[in-house]
Design an enzyme around this catalytic site. Structure first.
Site, PDB file in Angstrom:
ATOM      1  N   ASP A   1       2.721  -4.532   8.231  1.00  0.00           N
ATOM      2  CA  ASP A   1       1.144  -3.679   7.919  1.00  0.00           C
ATOM      3  C   ASP A   1      -0.052  -4.564   8.137  1.00  0.00           C
ATOM      4  O   ASP A   1      -0.406  -5.462   7.385  1.00  0.00           O
ATOM      5  CB  ASP A   1       1.291  -3.144   6.491  1.00  0.00           C
ATOM      6  CG  ASP A   1       0.003  -2.475   6.226  1.00  0.00           C
ATOM      7  OD1 ASP A   1      -1.118  -2.346   6.930  1.00  0.00           O
ATOM      8  OD2 ASP A   1      -0.248  -1.956   4.833  1.00  0.00           O
TER       9      ASP A   1
ATOM     10  N   HIS B   1       0.969  -1.067  -0.137  1.00  0.00           N
ATOM     11  CA  HIS B   1       0.085  -0.134   0.144  1.00  0.00           C
ATOM     12  C   HIS B   1       0.812   1.203   0.033  1.00  0.00           C
ATOM     13  O   HIS B   1       2.134   1.291   0.779  1.00  0.00           O
ATOM     14  CB  HIS B   1      -0.863  -0.080   1.369  1.00  0.00           C
ATOM     15  CG  HIS B   1      -1.968   0.833   1.213  1.00  0.00           C
ATOM     16  ND1 HIS B   1      -1.693   2.241   1.645  1.00  0.00           N
ATOM     17  CD2 HIS B   1      -3.225   0.707   1.167  1.00  0.00           C
ATOM     18  CE1 HIS B   1      -2.874   3.088   1.555  1.00  0.00           C
ATOM     19  NE2 HIS B   1      -3.933   2.222   1.232  1.00  0.00           N
TER      20      HIS B   1
ATOM     21  N   LYS C   1     -11.425  -0.383  10.102  1.00  0.00           N
ATOM     22  CA  LYS C   1     -11.317  -1.928   9.459  1.00  0.00           C
ATOM     23  C   LYS C   1     -12.061  -2.844  10.176  1.00  0.00           C
ATOM     24  O   LYS C   1     -11.912  -3.880   9.591  1.00  0.00           O
ATOM     25  CB  LYS C   1      -9.990  -2.109   8.570  1.00  0.00           C
ATOM     26  CG  LYS C   1      -9.819  -0.956   7.240  1.00  0.00           C
ATOM     27  CD  LYS C   1      -8.439  -1.243   6.861  1.00  0.00           C
ATOM     28  CE  LYS C   1      -8.028  -0.090   6.200  1.00  0.00           C
ATOM     29  NZ  LYS C   1      -8.713   0.223   4.984  1.00  0.00           N
TER      30      LYS C   1
ATOM     31  N   CYS D   1      -4.850   2.568  -3.922  1.00  0.00           N
ATOM     32  CA  CYS D   1      -3.335   3.093  -3.183  1.00  0.00           C
ATOM     33  C   CYS D   1      -2.315   1.910  -3.538  1.00  0.00           C
ATOM     34  O   CYS D   1      -1.511   1.954  -2.545  1.00  0.00           O
ATOM     35  CB  CYS D   1      -3.767   3.289  -1.682  1.00  0.00           C
ATOM     36  SG  CYS D   1      -4.514   4.701  -1.326  1.00  0.00           S
TER      37      CYS D   1
ATOM     38  N   GLN E   1      -5.139  -5.011   6.870  1.00  0.00           N
ATOM     39  CA  GLN E   1      -6.213  -6.113   6.293  1.00  0.00           C
ATOM     40  C   GLN E   1      -6.181  -7.518   7.025  1.00  0.00           C
ATOM     41  O   GLN E   1      -6.938  -8.241   6.627  1.00  0.00           O
ATOM     42  CB  GLN E   1      -5.744  -6.099   4.782  1.00  0.00           C
ATOM     43  CG  GLN E   1      -5.951  -5.007   3.946  1.00  0.00           C
ATOM     44  CD  GLN E   1      -7.520  -4.385   3.944  1.00  0.00           C
ATOM     45  OE1 GLN E   1      -8.271  -5.318   4.217  1.00  0.00           O
ATOM     46  NE2 GLN E   1      -7.333  -3.206   3.664  1.00  0.00           N
TER      47      GLN E   1
END
Length: 534
Positions: A199, A123, A225, A365, A202
């Site tokens: 990261d 991302h 999220k 992104c 997700q």
């Protein structure tokens, strides 16, 4: 046993609404999930009962707010397997959490020639951040290749992770759905005395994540999220890493003692939370963690995987649709990115919205990843705990005959000129011997095109054409401008504001305004640049 989605859906009143007189099918969860009543009741409870600033307040409301805010750190630390609040910093979002590592750790530790390793599927929150840090420090930025099946090339990873200082990797790709082997990457990194930042934007909302199992030095994720509020994110860091790291923001709360000559930092995690923090958001995020744990993160993962597998199987059976990422029989998340032949993502997204279906269209992104895939953008459907197989069927039905439905949409929802100029374009292959060209790549939506303008010796537009991979709406507008402006003076092109709106009598959906006025802006900028240079 699967999730009781009927019961879960009752916790999300927004799912009862209609869009375009059709029941809402919300499949944009990789961007933002919805928030259950249990979470926003917690948020409202803070403001209605004990709203006060935290720490240093010697009164009941401040004490209650401080206790709840500190307990929220403990709850989020527990959610990802950390050892308490000292290892859990609250930020605005994943992006800020990654920037905290970049500027608090990276700028102070990296020297010219040091290696930063990330991946081609990152991302922009990671990729752009580490580009900037490499530029500032002289470090060498390397990218692990993505294979044809949407996974990381681990042989290439082993080549690159050599004498590395830092590895930054997405746990789950927000485009491909790939679940990356973070534990293996962490082991490689630590074998070379490096630090790994994960990261988790997700992954933390969609599957069990334990930082000790992953052996991550840092983990970043967002509240919005994972059924929580916006404006709150988290950075997990191993305690010794955070203790050695410098603050990124300075001011109140993050200090313990200040003189005119020097300052001393507060204890963890507060030394990284300058100013008034996101108090209500942090407390509500803890309630979101409770909500997800009550469902069970294993059950969340299995529910998403089952829906994604069904969607992939159905898309794979269609000749006019291509999906991206690993096949359904490989572990992946509940997001699926795809394209329909002959239908731009923005047009498809509007078409689906007309059926009450919310998806995301664009480059998500990840522009460099889309360059590797050789596509301008993609459409992403992503599920969560409240989505059903029936909603996937609704999506699949809406995708049938997408080109024909797109054409009907242009006729029914726009001025007649849009359909006319899309079906009968003016100079859609450009023109020969243009006086100047103006290229534009709108990365957020995957639009890309170029105007060609030929100007005679009197300054009149002799011919105007375009080449475009943009949506049908932008192509139609480019064609309209090519026809309308031929014969105009070049000076007229320097101020086109409102031209297209007037030609169309404002007859277009407001949510497509950027697609409508975009070509006008590009052509105007090109004319101004040409006159400045000539």
């Amino acid at each position: 046993m699967g999730l009781d989605t009927d019961t879960i859906r009752r916790d999300f009143p927004v799912l009862d609404r209609t869009v375009n007189d059709t029941p809402l099918v919300y499949l944009d969860n990789a961007a933002t999930t919805h928030t259950p009543t249990q979470v926003y009741d917690t948020y409202e409870d803070y403001y209605s009962r004990y709203n006060a600033n935290v720490h240093r307040g010697i009164h009941t409301l401040s004490h209650e707010a401080s206790q709840a805010y500190e307990a929220a750190h403990d709850r989020l630390a527990e959610f990802v397997g950390a050892d308490g609040r000292e290892e859990m910093v609250f930020t605005k979002n994943t992006t800020e959490a990654m920037n905290l590592v970049a500027y608090g750790w990276g700028v102070n530790r990296l020297d010219p020639g040091d290696a930063i390793v990330t991946t081609e599927m990152e991302h922009h929150a990671s990729l752009v951040t580490w580009q900037q840090i490499a530029e500032k420090t002289g470090a060498d930025l390397r990218y692990i290749r993505v294979t044809a099946d949407g996974t990381l090339d681990m042989d290439h990873a082993r080549e690159l992770i050599d004498d590395v200082e830092l590895v930054s990797v997405a746990h789950v790709s927000n485009v491909l759905g790939t679940v990356n082997p973070v534990r293996e990457l962490a082991a490689l990194t630590h074998d070379h005395d490096g630090v790994i930042l994960v990261d988790g934007a997700q992954s933390v909302p969609t599957r069990p994540v334990d930082v000790k199992t992953l052996d991550a030095d840092f983990l970043a994720f967002s509240g919005h999220k994972m059924a929580g509020p916006t404006g709150i994110g988290c950075l997990y860091g191993k305690r010794h890493r955070l203790e050695a790291m410098e603050p990124f923001l300075f001011g109140g709360e993050m200090i313990s003692h200040v003189t005119f000559d020097d300052s001393e930092w507060n204890d963890l995690p507060w030394k990284f939370e300058a100013g008034t923090p996101p108090i209500a958001e942090g407390i509500a995020l803890a309630a979101a963690a409770d909500y997800l744990d009550d469902i069970g993160m294993d059950a969340v993962r299995e529910h998403e995987a089952a829906l994604a597998q069904y969607l992939i199987d159905e898309l794979d059976a269609r000749d006019d649709i291509e999906y991206y990422g690993p096949p359904g029989d490989v572990e992946r998340s509940g997001l699926v990115s795809f394209n329909v032949d002959g239908v731009h993502g923005h047009d498809l997204s509007e078409l689906l919205d007309n059926h009450g279906i919310a998806v995301r269209a664009g480059d998500h992104c990840t522009q460099p990843l889309h360059d590797i895939l050789d596509i301008p953008g993609s459409v992403r459907a992503s599920v969560y705990v409240y989505n059903t197989r029936g909603e996937i069927d609704t999506l699949l039905d809406a995708l049938e005959n997408a080109q024909r439905k797109r054409d009907h949409l242009l006729t029914d929802h726009y001025h007649d000129l849009i359909a006319d100029y899309y079906q009968n374009p003016t100079n859609p292959d450009g023109i020969t011997n243009p006086t100047f060209r103006k290229h534009s790549a709108e990365t957020t939506c995957g639009d890309e095109g170029e105007f060609h303008v030929r100007v005679d010796e009197t300054g009149r537009i002799e011919a105007l054409g375009f080449q475009s991979d943009s949506c049908a709406v932008s192509q139609a507008v480019a064609s309209l401008l090519a026809d309308h402006l031929t014969g105009a003076h070049i000076d007229d092109l320097t101020d086109l504001s409102g031209t297209v709106d007037a030609l169309l009598d404002g007859d277009f959906p407001d949510m497509r305004r950027d697609c409508v006025v975009g070509p006008e802006d590009v052509l105007q900028a090109g004319a101004r640049e040409h006159l400045t240079d000539s």
